[in-house]
Design a protein around this motif. Structure first.
Motif, PDB file in Angstrom:
ATOM      1  N   PRO A 437       0.855  -1.269   0.027  1.00 43.18           N
ATOM      2  CA  PRO A 437      -0.037   0.019   0.096  1.00 43.18           C
ATOM      3  C   PRO A 437       0.761   1.277  -0.036  1.00 43.18           C
ATOM      4  N   ARG A 438       0.506   2.192  -0.600  1.00 44.81           N
ATOM      5  CA  ARG A 438       1.024   3.577  -0.533  1.00 44.81           C
ATOM      6  C   ARG A 438       0.287   4.604   0.361  1.00 44.81           C
ATOM      7  N   TYR A 439       1.227   5.180   1.141  1.00 44.78           N
ATOM      8  CA  TYR A 439       0.536   6.129   2.187  1.00 44.78           C
ATOM      9  C   TYR A 439       0.233   7.564   1.800  1.00 44.78           C
ATOM     10  N   TYR A 440      -0.848   8.122   2.470  1.00 52.10           N
ATOM     11  CA  TYR A 440      -1.181   9.614   2.010  1.00 52.10           C
ATOM     12  C   TYR A 440      -1.592  10.165   3.226  1.00 52.10           C
ATOM     13  N   SER A 441      -1.166  11.512   3.550  1.00 51.94           N
ATOM     14  CA  SER A 441      -1.318  12.263   4.624  1.00 51.94           C
ATOM     15  C   SER A 441      -2.841  12.440   4.553  1.00 51.94           C
ATOM     16  N   ILE A 442      -3.826  12.195   5.575  1.00 55.78           N
ATOM     17  CA  ILE A 442      -5.112  12.578   5.218  1.00 55.78           C
ATOM     18  C   ILE A 442      -5.357  14.015   5.186  1.00 55.78           C
ATOM     19  N   VAL A 455      -7.928  12.379   0.359  1.00 57.64           N
ATOM     20  CA  VAL A 455      -6.508  12.109   0.003  1.00 57.64           C
ATOM     21  C   VAL A 455      -6.167  12.984  -1.130  1.00 57.64           C
ATOM     22  N   THR A 456      -5.062  13.574  -1.383  1.00 57.71           N
ATOM     23  CA  THR A 456      -4.665  14.568  -2.120  1.00 57.71           C
ATOM     24  C   THR A 456      -3.065  14.158  -2.766  1.00 57.71           C
ATOM     25  N   SER A 457      -3.251  13.606  -4.116  1.00 59.17           N
ATOM     26  CA  SER A 457      -2.341  13.081  -4.515  1.00 59.17           C
ATOM     27  C   SER A 457      -1.695  13.637  -5.936  1.00 59.17           C
ATOM     28  N   ILE A 458      -0.452  13.789  -5.795  1.00 58.51           N
ATOM     29  CA  ILE A 458       0.183  14.235  -7.096  1.00 58.51           C
ATOM     30  C   ILE A 458       0.603  13.138  -8.066  1.00 58.51           C
ATOM     31  N   VAL A 459      -0.154  13.184  -9.303  1.00 57.49           N
ATOM     32  CA  VAL A 459       0.296  11.923 -10.144  1.00 57.49           C
ATOM     33  C   VAL A 459       1.550  11.826 -10.525  1.00 57.49           C
ATOM     34  N   GLU A 460       2.225  10.648 -10.266  1.00 58.38           N
ATOM     35  CA  GLU A 460       3.652  10.549 -10.585  1.00 58.38           C
ATOM     36  C   GLU A 460       3.773   9.868 -12.092  1.00 58.38           C
ATOM     37  N   ASP A 461       3.802  10.672 -12.922  1.00 58.30           N
ATOM     38  CA  ASP A 461       4.123  10.636 -14.254  1.00 58.30           C
ATOM     39  C   ASP A 461       5.046  11.568 -15.116  1.00 58.30           C
ATOM     40  N   VAL A 472       6.066   6.183 -14.625  1.00 58.43           N
ATOM     41  CA  VAL A 472       4.611   6.194 -13.903  1.00 58.43           C
ATOM     42  C   VAL A 472       4.785   5.651 -12.637  1.00 58.43           C
ATOM     43  N   GLY A 473       3.901   6.089 -11.591  1.00 55.94           N
ATOM     44  CA  GLY A 473       3.739   5.529 -10.264  1.00 55.94           C
ATOM     45  C   GLY A 473       2.417   4.865 -10.236  1.00 55.94           C
ATOM     46  N   VAL A 474       2.367   3.816  -9.702  1.00 52.16           N
ATOM     47  CA  VAL A 474       1.185   2.605  -9.479  1.00 52.16           C
ATOM     48  C   VAL A 474      -0.077   3.294  -9.101  1.00 52.16           C
ATOM     49  N   THR A 475       0.149   3.736  -7.935  1.00 49.12           N
ATOM     50  CA  THR A 475      -1.185   4.158  -7.078  1.00 49.12           C
ATOM     51  C   THR A 475      -1.657   5.618  -7.596  1.00 49.12           C
ATOM     52  N   THR A 476      -1.048   6.430  -7.941  1.00 49.47           N
ATOM     53  CA  THR A 476      -1.547   7.878  -8.127  1.00 49.47           C
ATOM     54  C   THR A 476      -2.154   7.722  -9.676  1.00 49.47           C
ATOM     55  N   ASN A 477      -1.602   6.786 -10.644  1.00 50.46           N
ATOM     56  CA  ASN A 477      -2.245   6.685 -11.802  1.00 50.46           C
ATOM     57  C   ASN A 477      -3.608   5.963 -11.632  1.00 50.46           C
TER      58      ASN A 477
HETATM   59  P1  FAD Z   1       5.107   4.265  -7.215  1.00 50.64           P
HETATM   60  O1  FAD Z   1       4.995   3.265  -8.197  1.00 50.64           O
HETATM   61  O2  FAD Z   1       5.705   3.909  -5.736  1.00 50.64           O
HETATM   62  O3  FAD Z   1       6.611   4.966  -7.876  1.00 50.64           O
HETATM   63  C1  FAD Z   1       7.407   5.778  -7.086  1.00 50.64           C
HETATM   64  C2  FAD Z   1       8.367   6.943  -8.078  1.00 50.64           C
HETATM   65  O4  FAD Z   1       8.990   5.926  -9.048  1.00 50.64           O
HETATM   66  C3  FAD Z   1       7.390   7.433  -9.060  1.00 50.64           C
HETATM   67  O5  FAD Z   1       7.741   8.625  -9.133  1.00 50.64           O
HETATM   68  C4  FAD Z   1       7.380   6.843 -10.333  1.00 50.64           C
HETATM   69  O6  FAD Z   1       7.275   7.720 -11.413  1.00 50.64           O
HETATM   70  C5  FAD Z   1       8.762   6.366 -10.189  1.00 50.64           C
HETATM   71  N1  FAD Z   1       8.938   5.029 -10.882  1.00 50.64           N
HETATM   72  C6  FAD Z   1       8.267   4.262 -11.512  1.00 50.64           C
HETATM   73  N2  FAD Z   1       8.892   3.220 -12.302  1.00 50.64           N
HETATM   74  C7  FAD Z   1      10.052   3.730 -12.357  1.00 50.64           C
HETATM   75  C8  FAD Z   1      11.426   3.020 -12.720  1.00 50.64           C
HETATM   76  N3  FAD Z   1      11.279   1.851 -13.679  1.00 50.64           N
HETATM   77  N4  FAD Z   1      12.427   3.619 -12.579  1.00 50.64           N
HETATM   78  C9  FAD Z   1      12.625   4.711 -11.899  1.00 50.64           C
HETATM   79  N5  FAD Z   1      11.262   5.606 -11.213  1.00 50.64           N
HETATM   80  C10 FAD Z   1      10.332   4.707 -11.483  1.00 50.64           C
HETATM   81  N6  FAD Z   1       2.112  11.592  -1.774  1.00 50.64           N
HETATM   82  C11 FAD Z   1       0.837  12.461  -2.230  1.00 50.64           C
HETATM   83  O7  FAD Z   1       0.746  12.837  -3.289  1.00 50.64           O
HETATM   84  N7  FAD Z   1       0.241  12.932  -1.042  1.00 50.64           N
HETATM   85  C12 FAD Z   1       0.256  12.930   0.225  1.00 50.64           C
HETATM   86  O8  FAD Z   1      -0.462  13.351   0.963  1.00 50.64           O
HETATM   87  C13 FAD Z   1       1.333  12.053   0.544  1.00 50.64           C
HETATM   88  N8  FAD Z   1       1.589  11.765   2.028  1.00 50.64           N
HETATM   89  C14 FAD Z   1       2.669  10.632   2.265  1.00 50.64           C
HETATM   90  C15 FAD Z   1       2.532  10.440   3.494  1.00 50.64           C
HETATM   91  C16 FAD Z   1       3.504   9.363   3.793  1.00 50.64           C
HETATM   92  C17 FAD Z   1       3.719   9.124   5.441  1.00 50.64           C
HETATM   93  C18 FAD Z   1       4.378   8.942   3.118  1.00 50.64           C
HETATM   94  C19 FAD Z   1       5.429   7.752   3.422  1.00 50.64           C
HETATM   95  C20 FAD Z   1       4.236   9.298   1.699  1.00 50.64           C
HETATM   96  C21 FAD Z   1       3.275  10.106   1.208  1.00 50.64           C
HETATM   97  N9  FAD Z   1       3.135  10.365  -0.058  1.00 50.64           N
HETATM   98  C22 FAD Z   1       2.273  11.366  -0.464  1.00 50.64           C
HETATM   99  C23 FAD Z   1       3.781   9.686  -1.165  1.00 50.64           C
HETATM  100  C24 FAD Z   1       3.060   8.492  -1.629  1.00 50.64           C
HETATM  101  O9  FAD Z   1       2.774   7.488  -0.521  1.00 50.64           O
HETATM  102  C25 FAD Z   1       3.665   7.795  -2.830  1.00 50.64           C
HETATM  103  O10 FAD Z   1       5.071   7.517  -2.590  1.00 50.64           O
HETATM  104  C26 FAD Z   1       3.387   8.438  -3.900  1.00 50.64           C
HETATM  105  O11 FAD Z   1       2.267   8.632  -4.282  1.00 50.64           O
HETATM  106  C27 FAD Z   1       3.861   7.628  -5.200  1.00 50.64           C
HETATM  107  O12 FAD Z   1       3.090   6.463  -5.386  1.00 50.64           O
HETATM  108  P2  FAD Z   1       2.937   5.797  -6.690  1.00 50.64           P
HETATM  109  O13 FAD Z   1       2.287   4.167  -6.274  1.00 50.64           O
HETATM  110  O14 FAD Z   1       2.152   6.417  -7.591  1.00 50.64           O
HETATM  111  O15 FAD Z   1       4.368   5.605  -7.211  1.00 50.64           O
END
Ligand code: FAD
Length: 682
Positions: A437-442, A455-461, A472-477
């Motif tokens: 699971p990915r964590y988000y500050s509520i 939940v307020t999330s920046i899309v990782e893309d 791309v990130g998994v959860t944010t997308n």
């Molecule tokens: P992931 O799949 O986990 O990927 C992480 C990063 O790796 C992304 O930037 C992705 O683009 C990159 N990536 C993917 N594949 C590759 C690759 N092959 N090589 C290199 N890089 C790669 N985030 C928020 O937006 N809002 C919040 O309020 C928030 N609060 C948080 C609170 C806590 C306590 C913590 C620990 C984290 C918090 N985060 C928050 C961050 C959040 O948990 C995630 O880490 C974030 O949203 C990315 O998750 P994801 O699943 O989209 O990306």
């Protein structure tokens, strides 16, 4: 019939009780074993006994908060078995008692992997272990020989605090460390390399002390893999835990009843009740998601974290299955080959469900993991290429990390059209960590919206700088895909797509698995205490919750005097200024006790301004607030911002109090230790 309300509720209660009675065996099983405990060691907590009964001669223990320490522990255990034919038991510290650790046979070494959480704390599951170590007397563990690798983040004040404490207590209890104390630094992004360098040192010492013979790594499976014929009710199609399988489902009045409790081991499948794009720039977008937790018995309080359980995108699942030539429809069961090992996710299941819902198949691949594939290379040329890259840190950084490859991308790059079909699926299950699971500050307040989590999330893309697929990130997308579907938008231009219906339509109608994680990031209980908040970007999330909380609080109370609440916020430009319509409304309601200071770092033709700059501009106010007992909160980017704010506050204290920087730095440290300066950074 003349039933009144009481009669009706009594009848409902009776019907539910009968339903529960009829399902009693299932319930017993579910309560007695959450998924995490599926097979471990017949329930015995006596670590020495379990070790002996299973013929093990090496112990690896991990204390993990988010799965990273567990992942490294397992890699290390696997390597010991593959290279030295040791019979290694790898276990979660939480699952055993340790009173007799000193009675381990003299040839058994224990390797600890401990991550640090919060303010130098042990992971939740290892807190009792910490107490045990702390209370150990000087010779209580004198027979124990151990190695230790800590997982931490140097941008935090208490870097590797838990592992450091463990070393101190073990030393006091007379234990002997073998090799160096290893420390992985996530802050510098070097955990993997730190681990590899620690490991090569430790293995040399272990070889010497335990007289081990090293041979070429040979993968020894820990599970028996058995193909099954048809999908039955007990076959998981990606359900997040056993309680969601049709054979375990309980229903009342055609409504499914979810049992709980909901935590890191089992999420609640909750409906998204609102979702919208907070900002959409050329480079990034931010999604606001509201999730209803009614009926879950889960509670959150303002400042807690939401754990969102993702699944992998269609495109990534396809790439993964394709490179290993796997059939997603294959149904299989896994059984551990000894009772100290647990099945990592609900089984029986299908290969497709495992790849989509249970395995972390994207993200950067580690050099160690990459090297393990050498033994399965489709031909000798590819084998040589793998070995070369796995042994050359800088070539690996350039050719694999530099191109943002995940495992499937990296293997495809090396092998072209050749498939990696010699890799057994059990090896993949053992090598690839479970999807976390990915964590988000509520960003909501439990005082305003008790049952709804925002939940307020920046899309990782972002575009791949090397010209490949977007990164791309998994959860944010996934959250962005939900937002598109929720609002009926066309998603064809999105970089990745998901199965939003989930296993057996469990996630249909915009549901998502979530759990709540308690945090210590809390407003001071006395409302007149001044509050300083620093939260650029999505770091503002918990402060939206804080301010909503204060608004609700004064609406409910008469004649309350709030202390000054000063929020420093920064965004790149004016478009990605989050919740910009809400703040003036809050300021009006809080009548002068809330002020927000905003800056932007990428306005065209203007100087970049960061919150640290603004902080210095408001030096006198900030100093006055600290002198009046202000609580300080920092949320967001751990690397640049949190350190920058801390350094600026040291400067302010040093100037304002005419003291040396070292002394001011000590004061900040004291504020952190006493809980008056809190960080929620990532
Ligand atoms: P992931 O799949 O986990 O990927 C992480 C990063 O790796 C992304 O930037 C992705 O683009 C990159 N990536 C993917 N594949 C590759 C690759 N092959 N090589 C290199 N890089 C790669 N985030 C928020 O937006 N809002 C919040 O309020 C928030 N609060 C948080 C609170 C806590 C306590 C913590 C620990 C984290 C918090 N985060 C928050 C961050 C959040 O948990 C995630 O880490 C974030 O949203 C990315 O998750 P994801 O699943 O989209 O990306």
């Amino acid at each position: 019939l003349g039933l009144d309300n009481t009669d009706f509720y009594v009848l409902c209660g009776l019907a539910l009780a009968i339903g529960l009675y009829l399902k009693r065996d299932t319930l017993k099983e579910l309560f007695m074993s959450n998924d995490d405990d599926i097979t471990i060691s017949g329930g015995s907590r006596d670590i020495v006994e379990v070790l002996r009964e299973n013929g093990k001669n090496y112990l690896v223990l991990f204390g993990s908060q988010t799965g990273t320490a567990e992942d490294y522990a397992k890699k290390f255990a696997k390597e010991l078995a593959a290279k030295f034919e040791l019979n290694v038991m790898c276990a979660d510290i939480e699952k055993y008692d340790y009173h007799n650790l000193n009675e381990l046979p003299s040839n058994v070494v224990v390797s600890f992997f401990i991550s640090t959480y919060g303010e130098g704390d042990f992971p939740d599951g290892a807190v009792q272990f910490e107490e045990f170590l702390q209370n150990a007397e000087s010779s209580d563990l004198e027979n124990l020989k151990y190695t230790i690798f800590g997982l931490g983040n140097s941008t935090y004040e208490f870097y590797n605090g838990a592992a450091k404490k463990a070393v101190k207590y073990l030393d006091q209890a007379g234990s002997k460390i073998i090799g160096k104390f290893g420390q992985g630094d996530d802050g510098a992004g070097t955990t993997d390399e730190d681990f590899l360098s620690w490991k090569s040192d430790v293995l040399e010492v272990l070889k010497d002390q335990l007289h081990l013979d090293e041979h070429e790594q040979r993968y020894i499976p820990s599970f028996k893999f058995e193909k099954l014929g048809s999908i039955e009710e007990k076959v998981s199609l990606g359900e997040p835990s056993l309680q969601y399988l049709p054979c375990n489902k309980l229903s009342f009045n055609d409504e499914n009843i979810q049992l709980g409790p909901y935590d890191l081991h089992q999420p609640f499948v909750a409906p998204v009740v609102k979702s919208f794009e907070l900002c959409k720039g050329k480079e990034r977008s931010c999604i606001h998601t509201e999730i209803d937790i009614s009926g879950s018995n889960m509670k959150y309080s303002t400042g807690d974290h939401a754990g969102v359980w993702p699944s992998n995108a269609d495109e990534k699942v396809k790439d993964f299955l394709d490179i290993f030539n796997l059939d997603p429809e294959t149904i299989f069961d896994l059984s551990p080959l000894d009772s100290t090992i647990k099945v990592p996710f609900p089984t029986p299941t299908t290969i497709g469900a495992a790849a989509r819902h249970y395995m972390e198949i994207t993200g950067p691949v580690s050099r160690q993991t990459f090297g393990l594939f050498e033994q399965f290379a489709p031909n000798e040329d590819i084998k040589a290429k793998i070995a070369e890259l796995a042994n050359d840190k800088s070539a690996f950084a350039k050719e694999i990390h530099g191109k943002y490859y995940n495992l499937a991308d990296a293997l495809k790059e090396l092998s072209g059209e050749n498939k990696w079909d010699k890799v057994s699926f059990v090896f993949l299950i053992e090598t690839i960590p479970r999807l976390q699971p990915r964590y988000y500050s509520i960003s909501s307040s439990s005082l305003c919206e008790k049952q709804t989590i925002h939940v307020t999330s920046i899309v990782e893309d972002f575009p791949n700088p090397e010209g490949g697929k977007p990164v791309v990130g998994v959860t944010t997308n996934l959250l962005r895909n939900i937002e598109y579907a929720f609002n009926g938008k066309d998603n064809k231009d999105l970089p990745v797509h998901y199965d939003l219906n989930g296993p057996r339509s469990l996630f249909k109608n915009f549901k998502i698995p979530i759990h709540v994680r308690r945090s210590t990031f809390k407003l001071p209980s006395n409302p007149s205490t001044p509050v300083l908040m620093f939260g650029p970007g999505t770091g503002v999330a918990p402060f939206r919750g804080f301010i909503r909380e204060r608004v609700k609080f004064i609406e409910n109370q008469e004649n309350v005097k709030l202390g000054k609440h000063l929020l420093f916020y920064g965004s790149r430009n004016k478009d990605d200024f989050l919740y910009q319509n809400e703040w003036p409304e809050y300021a009006k309601k809080l009548d002068g006790s809330f002020e927000m200071i905003v800056c932007h770092s990428r306005l065209p033709n203007e100087k970049k301004v960061y919150i640290q700059d603004k902080l210095i501009e408001r030096e006198a106010d900030v100093l006055g607030m600290i002198n009046n007992g202000a609580f300080i909160y920092v949320c967001g980017d751990a690397k640049g911002m949190a350190q920058g704010v801390s350094a600026a506050l040291v400067d302010i204290l040093s100037r304002g109090k005419s003291i040396e920087k070292a002394e001011a730095s000590e004061m900040i440290k004291m504020l952190k230790t006493s809980g008056r300066y809190q960080e929620d950074v990532w």
